[in-house]
Design a protein around this motif. Structure first.
Motif, short mmCIF file in Angstrom:
data_model
loop_
_atom_site.label_atom_id
_atom_site.label_comp_id
_atom_site.label_asym_id
_atom_site.label_seq_id
_atom_site.Cartn_x
_atom_site.Cartn_y
_atom_site.Cartn_z
N TYR A 290 31.53 38.84 66.92
CA TYR A 290 30.17 38.67 67.41
C TYR A 290 29.53 37.63 68.16
N TRP A 291 29.09 36.99 67.19
CA TRP A 291 28.30 35.93 67.09
C TRP A 291 29.20 34.89 68.75
N TYR B 84 30.43 36.57 71.37
CA TYR B 84 30.10 37.39 72.56
C TYR B 84 28.01 36.69 72.91
N LEU B 85 27.55 37.03 71.68
CA LEU B 85 26.43 36.49 71.82
C LEU B 85 25.51 34.88 72.16
N PHE C 102 23.71 34.11 76.04
CA PHE C 102 22.85 33.25 75.99
C PHE C 102 23.03 31.91 76.24
#
Length: 52
Positions: free
Chosen positions: A8-9, A11-12, A16
């Motif tokens: 998930y990090w 993908y974030l 960004f």
């Protein structure tokens, strides 16, 4: 599941970076503030409204 948290990090992080790159490209190619010249006068005169 805690094991999936790095995904998930990731993908974030890519989201960004994509938004940041898009923002920089739009500001580089469009240049919104270069067209705003409020003090541009086509005719230049040497008239001074004050005296010493």
């Amino acid at each position: 599941m805690p094991q999936m948290a790095p995904m998930y990090w990731l993908y974030l992080f890519f989201f960004f970076m994509t938004v940041l790159l898009l923002f920089l490209m739009v500001n580089y190619f469009i240049k919104p503030f270069s067209c705003l010249n409020l003090y541009h006068r086509p005719t230049t005169t040497n008239f001074k409204s004050w005296k010493l």
